[in-house]
Design an enzyme around this catalytic site. Sequence first.
Site, PDB file in Angstrom:
ATOM      1  N   CYS A  76      21.787   0.014  13.050  1.00  0.00           N
ATOM      2  CA  CYS A  76      22.385  -0.155  11.711  1.00  0.00           C
ATOM      3  C   CYS A  76      21.453   0.490  10.671  1.00  0.00           C
ATOM      4  O   CYS A  76      20.286   0.084  10.543  1.00  0.00           O
ATOM      5  CB  CYS A  76      22.607  -1.635  11.417  1.00  0.00           C
ATOM      6  SG  CYS A  76      23.459  -2.479  12.771  1.00  0.00           S
ATOM      7  N   CYS A 116      21.406 -21.519   7.245  1.00  0.00           N
ATOM      8  CA  CYS A 116      21.885 -20.370   8.025  1.00  0.00           C
ATOM      9  C   CYS A 116      20.732 -19.768   8.816  1.00  0.00           C
ATOM     10  O   CYS A 116      19.701 -19.414   8.241  1.00  0.00           O
ATOM     11  CB  CYS A 116      22.409 -19.278   7.108  1.00  0.00           C
ATOM     12  SG  CYS A 116      23.646 -19.844   5.957  1.00  0.00           S
ATOM     13  N   CYS A 147      25.080 -22.814   9.974  1.00  0.00           N
ATOM     14  CA  CYS A 147      25.642 -21.470  10.124  1.00  0.00           C
ATOM     15  C   CYS A 147      24.659 -20.659  10.968  1.00  0.00           C
ATOM     16  O   CYS A 147      23.440 -20.843  10.823  1.00  0.00           O
ATOM     17  CB  CYS A 147      25.796 -20.839   8.747  1.00  0.00           C
ATOM     18  SG  CYS A 147      26.317 -19.113   8.784  1.00  0.00           S
TER      19      CYS A 147
HETATM   20 FE1  SF4 Z   1      22.143  -4.323  13.160  1.00  0.00          FE
HETATM   21 FE2  SF4 Z   1      21.905  -7.020  13.038  1.00  0.00          FE
HETATM   22 FE3  SF4 Z   1      20.342  -5.609  14.685  1.00  0.00          FE
HETATM   23 FE4  SF4 Z   1      19.975  -5.398  12.059  1.00  0.00          FE
HETATM   24  S1  SF4 Z   1      19.679  -7.206  13.285  1.00  0.00           S
HETATM   25  S2  SF4 Z   1      19.999  -3.703  13.539  1.00  0.00           S
HETATM   26  S3  SF4 Z   1      22.086  -5.599  11.293  1.00  0.00           S
HETATM   27  S4  SF4 Z   1      22.601  -5.786  14.789  1.00  0.00           S
END
Ligand code: SF4
Length: 332
Positions: A76, A116, A147
């Site tokens: 990401c 969370c 959460c």
């Molecule tokens: Fe992607 Fe979540 Fe991993 Fe970050 S923690 S790289 S947002 S999957």
Amino acid sequence: MSCVSALPVSAVAQQASDRASARPLWRAEEILALYELPFMDLVWRAQNVHRQHFDANAVQRSTLLSIKTGGCSEDCGYCSQSARYGAGLERERLLPVEEVLSAAKAAKEKGSSRFCMGAAWKTPKDGDLDQVLEMVRGVKALGMEACVTLGMLREGQAEKLKAAGLDYYNHNLDTDRAFYGQVIRSHTHEDRRETLARVGEAGIHICSGGIVGMGESRENRAAFLAELANLPTPPESVPINHLIPMPGTPLADTPPLDPFEFVRTIAAARIVMPEAHVRLSAGRESMSDELQALCFLAGANSIFYGAALLTSPNAEVSRDEALFARLGLKAV
Ligand code: SF4
Ligand code: SAM
Ligand code: DTB
């Protein structure tokens, strides 16, 4: 969405299904037309919708804790926790249950109603999930809502979380289907939707939102909100994150979004998801008090509360207390 099944459907799943069948579906063009309204008209409309469903002076507060930081296999482009970028984070192990529960207790004492727990995983391993289940049971025993955000869930995992008492599962669509592949290549938008389907079917409330300010267009933002609002199980909690440009990530040098465009996104989210808590999430630390007040006026009614998000700082608690007092907001 009609639910034809021989299996008993939990009350949460049934309510979600009833709400889904009662709501209108939104087209991206309709949401784009909202974005294109004069700013005052859009905010006025959002505030009206907000007042039909919520106390306009009440803001829910959630505290976030990173229970497993860094070393994530995914790519990401905004995330400091991906192992692929030189974001300077050490990979940490899953925190011990006792440490997590003492943080939850402290959050409750400071006035948070929801705790969370976030883990930098593509998907949880079964052994790790067992420890998270213990954390969920412990948070519930403190009288807080629980959460978690653990990445993609495999078959049966959502049911285990539900049985432990989990209230919300956070899993963001993050952006619209068209822009997704420009930021994330290691999994797809469809993978995210599949996890959301598992969560909804298990009768756990869905928390799903995304990030704005990643270089996406207004059309992408409108399509993203349409995709969220039209999910088979509608999200009850919608975090709207402003990109925090993390050094070392591909999005580190993304130019900032016009703050009014951010407020427009909050307002459009409020109008298309009138019954959801819209959370003013990442990015608050660098927003002025006046910009945050505009977001509340546009229908945001939840924040992350506490000194830290996952790997980055959040607005200071003392600053939030002062802001709530100046605006006459009450924490719920
Ligand atoms: Fe992607 Fe979540 Fe991993 Fe970050 S923690 S790289 S947002 S999957
Ligand atoms: N790994 C899990 C996942 O991807 O769902 C859970 C943790 S992940 C960090 C949770 C969310 O944090 C992401 O979906 C994204 O919306 C948000 N996020 C991560 N990095 C961010 C950043 N730099 N700025 C704003 N939001 C961010
Ligand atoms: C969400 O939508 N925002 C939170 C929570 N869900 C897990 C995470 C924000 C992370 C901000 C960047 C960081 O602290 O690493």
